[in-house]
Design a protein around this motif. Structure first.
Motif, short mmCIF file in Angstrom:
data_model
loop_
_atom_site.label_atom_id
_atom_site.label_comp_id
_atom_site.label_asym_id
_atom_site.label_seq_id
_atom_site.Cartn_x
_atom_site.Cartn_y
_atom_site.Cartn_z
N ALA A 1 -49.37 -9.87 50.93
CA ALA A 1 -49.12 -10.86 52.01
C ALA A 1 -47.91 -10.41 52.67
O ALA A 1 -46.83 -9.66 52.45
N ILE A 2 -47.74 -10.73 54.17
CA ILE A 2 -46.62 -10.51 55.01
C ILE A 2 -45.82 -11.85 54.91
O ILE A 2 -46.27 -13.05 55.13
N VAL A 3 -44.66 -11.74 54.60
CA VAL A 3 -43.75 -12.94 54.48
C VAL A 3 -42.77 -12.96 55.71
O VAL A 3 -41.84 -12.09 55.92
N VAL A 4 -42.81 -14.19 56.54
CA VAL A 4 -41.83 -14.25 57.69
C VAL A 4 -40.61 -15.06 57.23
O VAL A 4 -41.03 -16.31 56.97
N LEU A 5 -39.48 -15.02 56.92
CA LEU A 5 -38.39 -15.68 56.76
C LEU A 5 -38.11 -16.54 58.05
O LEU A 5 -38.00 -16.08 59.15
N LEU B 1 -47.88 -6.46 62.04
CA LEU B 1 -48.47 -5.97 60.79
C LEU B 1 -49.86 -6.35 60.40
O LEU B 1 -50.62 -5.67 59.83
N PHE B 2 -50.01 -7.58 60.82
CA PHE B 2 -51.32 -8.20 60.32
C PHE B 2 -52.41 -7.45 61.23
O PHE B 2 -53.59 -7.13 60.46
N LYS C 1 -52.24 -4.51 62.02
CA LYS C 1 -52.61 -3.33 61.38
C LYS C 1 -53.01 -3.07 60.04
O LYS C 1 -53.07 -2.11 59.52
N GLN C 2 -53.61 -4.40 59.63
CA GLN C 2 -54.03 -4.62 58.18
C GLN C 2 -53.21 -4.04 57.07
O GLN C 2 -53.65 -3.82 56.20
N VAL C 3 -51.91 -4.58 57.42
CA VAL C 3 -50.73 -4.20 56.21
C VAL C 3 -51.06 -5.22 55.16
O VAL C 3 -50.98 -4.91 54.08
N ALA C 4 -51.59 -6.34 55.69
CA ALA C 4 -51.91 -7.42 54.46
C ALA C 4 -53.01 -8.36 55.15
O ALA C 4 -52.87 -8.46 56.26
N PRO C 5 -53.66 -9.04 54.26
CA PRO C 5 -54.73 -9.89 54.76
C PRO C 5 -54.11 -11.44 55.02
O PRO C 5 -55.03 -12.19 55.58
N THR D 1 -39.74 -3.85 53.01
CA THR D 1 -39.58 -4.52 54.52
C THR D 1 -39.96 -4.00 55.53
O THR D 1 -40.22 -2.63 55.60
N ALA D 2 -40.29 -4.59 56.48
CA ALA D 2 -40.62 -4.20 57.98
C ALA D 2 -40.05 -5.07 59.00
O ALA D 2 -40.71 -5.74 59.65
#
Length: 218
Positions: free
Chosen positions: A53-57, A80-81, A83-87, A174-175
């Motif tokens: 998962a990509i987590v946005v603070l 990031l989504f 770029k398919q970094v996480a679904p 982190t990104a």
């Protein structure tokens, strides 16, 4: 002829006290300087390794409209989504008294408007500071069998969020966003490093959050 040693003993004690004080100050400077350097180093990392998962603070939102700080983070998560970094993307954050929307809900709505499918967004609508938000995300993801995350926040916030996420049993990297008020000027960058250095030291010492809620344009 007898001589008094009392003044000598007193002078020796004062010298040791001075040495201890100077040593303590120097050690403090080393710890603070080393932590600031680490905050700066991690702020420069962009890790696009695949995650669950990509987590946005969360950051400030105004009646459902993300602030410029929050929008920059959401745009980075969307990137990031794509770029398919996480679904999936996780938005997180509660609301202030009188608000109609939580940070998580306003973030989710923004991402939907950007074309992210609703079923790929998880809104964790709780958390009034970084630690509460990270722990809420950890609980929600671990319950779904997910444990790896790429964290999106402002660069200077990266090390503290990563530290908290790993303490909360998540595999985290982190990104951060490279746009927005937090990175516009050298002054804002210096302020962010200074702030996060002491916030991280406080967390490492007490395991409590120092927030402040980290939003540069509250």
């Amino acid at each position: 002829m007898a001589t008094s040693t009392a003044p000598e003993r007193g002078g020796g004690t004062l010298r040791w006290v001075r040495r201890l004080l100077v040593g303590g100050v120097l050690m403090g400077l080393v710890v603070v300087g080393g932590t600031a350097l680490h905050v700066w180093q991690v702020a420069r990392i962009d890790d696009y390794t695949h995650a669950d998962a990509i987590v946005v603070l969360g950051a400030a939102q105004y009646d459902g409209t993300p602030s410029s700080v929050f929008e920059a983070r959401l745009d980075q998560a969307h990137k990031l989504f794509r770029k398919q970094v996480a679904p999936m993307i996780v938005t997180v954050g509660g609301k202030q008294v009188g608000d109609n929307y939580t940070e998580a809900a306003s973030g989710k709505n923004y991402l939907k408007d950007q074309g992210v499918p609703e079923d790929r967004i998880l809104a964790v609508e709780t958390g009034s500071d970084t630690l509460q938000s990270v722990e809420a995300v950890s609980k929600a993801l671990l319950a779904r069998g997910k444990s790896s995350v790429v964290l999106v926040s402002d660069p200077w916030h990266s090390l503290r969020t990563r530290t908290m996420a790993r303490d909360a049993a998540l595999s985290a990297w982190t990104a951060p966003t490279r746009t927005g008020p937090a990175v516009y000027t050298r002054e804002s960058q210096a302020h962010g490093i200074f702030r996060e250095t002491f916030a991280l030291l406080w967390y490492q010492l007490t395991h409590f959050s120092a927030d402040f809620k980290y939003t540069a344009d509250q």
